[in-house]
Design a protein around this motif. Structure first.
Motif, PDB file in Angstrom:
ATOM      1  N   ARG A 113       0.833  -1.207   0.000  1.00  0.00           N
ATOM      2  CA  ARG A 113       0.000   0.000   0.000  1.00  0.00           C
ATOM      3  C   ARG A 113       0.867   1.256   0.000  1.00  0.00           C
ATOM      4  O   ARG A 113       1.807   1.377   0.794  1.00  0.00           O
ATOM      5  CB  ARG A 113      -0.949   0.006   1.192  1.00  0.00           C
ATOM      6  N   TYR A 151      -0.310   2.971  -8.970  1.00  0.00           N
ATOM      7  CA  TYR A 151      -0.991   2.328  -7.850  1.00  0.00           C
ATOM      8  C   TYR A 151      -2.287   3.067  -7.520  1.00  0.00           C
ATOM      9  O   TYR A 151      -3.358   2.451  -7.355  1.00  0.00           O
ATOM     10  CB  TYR A 151      -0.073   2.299  -6.623  1.00  0.00           C
ATOM     11  N   ARG A 152      -2.212   4.391  -7.406  1.00  0.00           N
ATOM     12  CA  ARG A 152      -3.399   5.166  -7.056  1.00  0.00           C
ATOM     13  C   ARG A 152      -4.485   5.038  -8.109  1.00  0.00           C
ATOM     14  O   ARG A 152      -5.673   4.933  -7.784  1.00  0.00           O
ATOM     15  CB  ARG A 152      -3.012   6.633  -6.861  1.00  0.00           C
ATOM     16  N   ASP A 155      -6.024   1.600  -7.791  1.00  0.00           N
ATOM     17  CA  ASP A 155      -6.847   1.548  -6.584  1.00  0.00           C
ATOM     18  C   ASP A 155      -8.217   2.167  -6.854  1.00  0.00           C
ATOM     19  O   ASP A 155      -9.249   1.667  -6.384  1.00  0.00           O
ATOM     20  CB  ASP A 155      -6.134   2.289  -5.446  1.00  0.00           C
ATOM     21  N   ARG A 156      -8.237   3.247  -7.639  1.00  0.00           N
ATOM     22  CA  ARG A 156      -9.515   3.871  -7.986  1.00  0.00           C
ATOM     23  C   ARG A 156     -10.361   2.958  -8.877  1.00  0.00           C
ATOM     24  O   ARG A 156     -11.585   2.866  -8.716  1.00  0.00           O
ATOM     25  CB  ARG A 156      -9.268   5.217  -8.671  1.00  0.00           C
ATOM     26  N   ALA A 158     -10.216  -0.314  -8.912  1.00  0.00           N
ATOM     27  CA  ALA A 158     -10.683  -1.406  -8.059  1.00  0.00           C
ATOM     28  C   ALA A 158     -11.846  -0.962  -7.173  1.00  0.00           C
ATOM     29  O   ALA A 158     -12.808  -1.720  -6.966  1.00  0.00           O
ATOM     30  CB  ALA A 158      -9.536  -1.934  -7.207  1.00  0.00           C
ATOM     31  N   TRP A 159     -11.776   0.270  -6.639  1.00  0.00           N
ATOM     32  CA  TRP A 159     -12.887   0.795  -5.828  1.00  0.00           C
ATOM     33  C   TRP A 159     -14.168   0.823  -6.649  1.00  0.00           C
ATOM     34  O   TRP A 159     -15.236   0.421  -6.179  1.00  0.00           O
ATOM     35  CB  TRP A 159     -12.531   2.190  -5.327  1.00  0.00           C
ATOM     36  N   ASP A 181     -11.614   0.939   1.959  1.00  0.00           N
ATOM     37  CA  ASP A 181     -11.067   2.294   1.991  1.00  0.00           C
ATOM     38  C   ASP A 181      -9.669   2.357   2.585  1.00  0.00           C
ATOM     39  O   ASP A 181      -8.956   3.351   2.421  1.00  0.00           O
ATOM     40  CB  ASP A 181     -12.011   3.246   2.743  1.00  0.00           C
ATOM     41  N   ASN A 183      -7.476  -0.481   2.159  1.00  0.00           N
ATOM     42  CA  ASN A 183      -7.125  -1.819   1.691  1.00  0.00           C
ATOM     43  C   ASN A 183      -5.619  -2.077   1.752  1.00  0.00           C
ATOM     44  O   ASN A 183      -4.812  -1.148   1.852  1.00  0.00           O
ATOM     45  CB  ASN A 183      -7.663  -2.033   0.272  1.00  0.00           C
ATOM     46  N   SER A 185      -3.792  -3.721  -0.593  1.00  0.00           N
ATOM     47  CA  SER A 185      -3.450  -4.203  -1.921  1.00  0.00           C
ATOM     48  C   SER A 185      -1.963  -4.000  -2.214  1.00  0.00           C
ATOM     49  O   SER A 185      -1.286  -3.177  -1.591  1.00  0.00           O
ATOM     50  CB  SER A 185      -4.279  -3.463  -2.967  1.00  0.00           C
ATOM     51  N   PHE A 287      -2.103  -5.573 -10.229  1.00  0.00           N
ATOM     52  CA  PHE A 287      -2.610  -4.973  -8.995  1.00  0.00           C
ATOM     53  C   PHE A 287      -3.470  -6.011  -8.304  1.00  0.00           C
ATOM     54  O   PHE A 287      -4.546  -6.378  -8.792  1.00  0.00           O
ATOM     55  CB  PHE A 287      -3.433  -3.725  -9.313  1.00  0.00           C
ATOM     56  N   HIS A 289      -5.819  -6.671  -5.532  1.00  0.00           N
ATOM     57  CA  HIS A 289      -6.671  -5.918  -4.614  1.00  0.00           C
ATOM     58  C   HIS A 289      -7.078  -6.797  -3.443  1.00  0.00           C
ATOM     59  O   HIS A 289      -7.603  -7.900  -3.623  1.00  0.00           O
ATOM     60  CB  HIS A 289      -7.918  -5.421  -5.344  1.00  0.00           C
TER      61      HIS A 289
END
Length: 333
Positions: A113, A151-152, A155-156, A158-159, A181, A183, A185, A287, A289
């Motif tokens: 993370r 990564y960011r 992450d978005r 995956a959200w 929120d 996570n 990952s 990635f 998750h």
């Protein structure tokens, strides 16, 4: 968008879903539900990640793997850890099958993370275990910046996909929000070197396995010797996608969460054919998750009923991951 798309893996445009309140949201959710029931693999387009962000992460990963081995080894993952570099032969499969096998013909680099706060969730012993400090190779100037942005972005995506999942499973669209929120990952680059000599007997670039967590997002190059997904009859389907699309697959945790309504499907990465010609080097960015380590996982009520009683007891995302890593001797995430 390239027209080179697979024939067997469903291609789904994420854009019409929005954040779950767009006019096309229900159709996207229904398409994911069908795909996750049938094969557990989807090609995702319309994800919104800029191509230059994808390309930058791939370039910096390739630059790292181009370094001399002695330099790469400076960033070796610590004993029992998962962040950092792992060289050829460091990972043996099948870690999802509780079996020993020939080591994979690949090398990897992993970070956990990226964004962490100063509250106890992140700084506690558990927090440090699941979210160790990332290691950034200083020899590659833009490595930290390009991986952080990638990564960011992932992450978005995956959200948003977890919101698609909630809708597909007839749950409130925000059902998973407070479970992902914070996570745990990780982002991993996999380098499959050119095979100038034949691999060992039964050795693949990545042996047959399933993934651990909620979902996996894969960005991959098109090169000889690639990803294959196991069909229900046991045969294997090759997966080829354009560079601006992601392959998404369901992991073991999500299959358990849905009481096996959705499939965590076996997949592998094959060796290039002997007559491939030229360089057969291949690289992927993955990635993995994994929800918050304290997220409670119990088979969802919408996936259970008189004919489908719960198959699994309560666990948490962290407990499930720790169990998987222990069985794998901490060789993978």
């Amino acid at each position: 968008m390239s027209n080179v798309i697979p024939s067997e893996i469903p291609v789904i445009d994420l854009l019409p879903f929005g954040d779950g309140d767009a006019p096309g949201a229900a159709g996207v959710a229904a398409a994911f539900d069908r795909a996750c029931r049938d094969l557990g693999f989807v090609v995702v387009v319309g994800h919104g990640v800029p191509q230059d962000v994808i390309d930058a992460a791939h370039r910096s990963a390739r630059a790292f793997f181009d370094l001399e081995l002695a330099l790469r080894d400076r960033y070796a993952a610590p004993p029992g850890g998962f962040v950092g570099y792992r060289g050829l032969g460091a990972e043996g499969l099948a870690y999802s099958l509780d079996q020993e096998s020939v080591p994979d013909f690949k090398e990897t680099y992993t970070v956990g993370r990226i964004d962490r706060g100063d509250e106890a969730y992140f700084t506690s012993q558990l927090g440090r275990m699941y979210m160790p400090d990332p290691t950034w190779p200083g020899e590659v100037a833009d490595f930290a910046a390009s991986w952080t942005e990638f990564y960011r972005q992932m992450d978005r995506v995956a959200w948003r996909l977890m919101r698609v999942f909630a809708s597909a499973l007839t749950l409130p669209v925000d059902f998973f929000d407070d479970k992902v929120d914070r996570n745990i990952s990780c982002l991993r680059a996999l380098n499959y070197p050119h095979q100038s000599t034949p691999p060992q007997p039964n050795q693949l670039r990545a042996g047959a396995h399933t993934d651990y967590g909620s979902l996996t997002l894969l960005s991959m190059e098109d090169a000889p010797g690639g990803l294959e997904v196991q069909r229900e009859d046991g045969s294997w389907a090759p997966v080829r996608v354009p560079s601006d699309a992601f392959v998404m697959n369901i992991g073991d945790l999500m299959a358990q969460w849905t009481n096996d309504r959705w499939r965590s499907t076996m997949h592998r990465v094959t060796n290039p054919p002997p007559d491939a010609g030229g360089s057969t080097r291949r690289q992927s960015m993955v990635f993995f998750h994994q929800p918050n380590y304290d997220a409670e996982v119990i088979p969802l009520a919408s996936c259970c009923g008189p004919d489908h009683p719960p198959k699994y007891g309560r666990t948490t995302s962290g407990e499930h991951l720790f169990m998987k890593m222990t069985k794998a001797k901490n060789l993978n995430v």
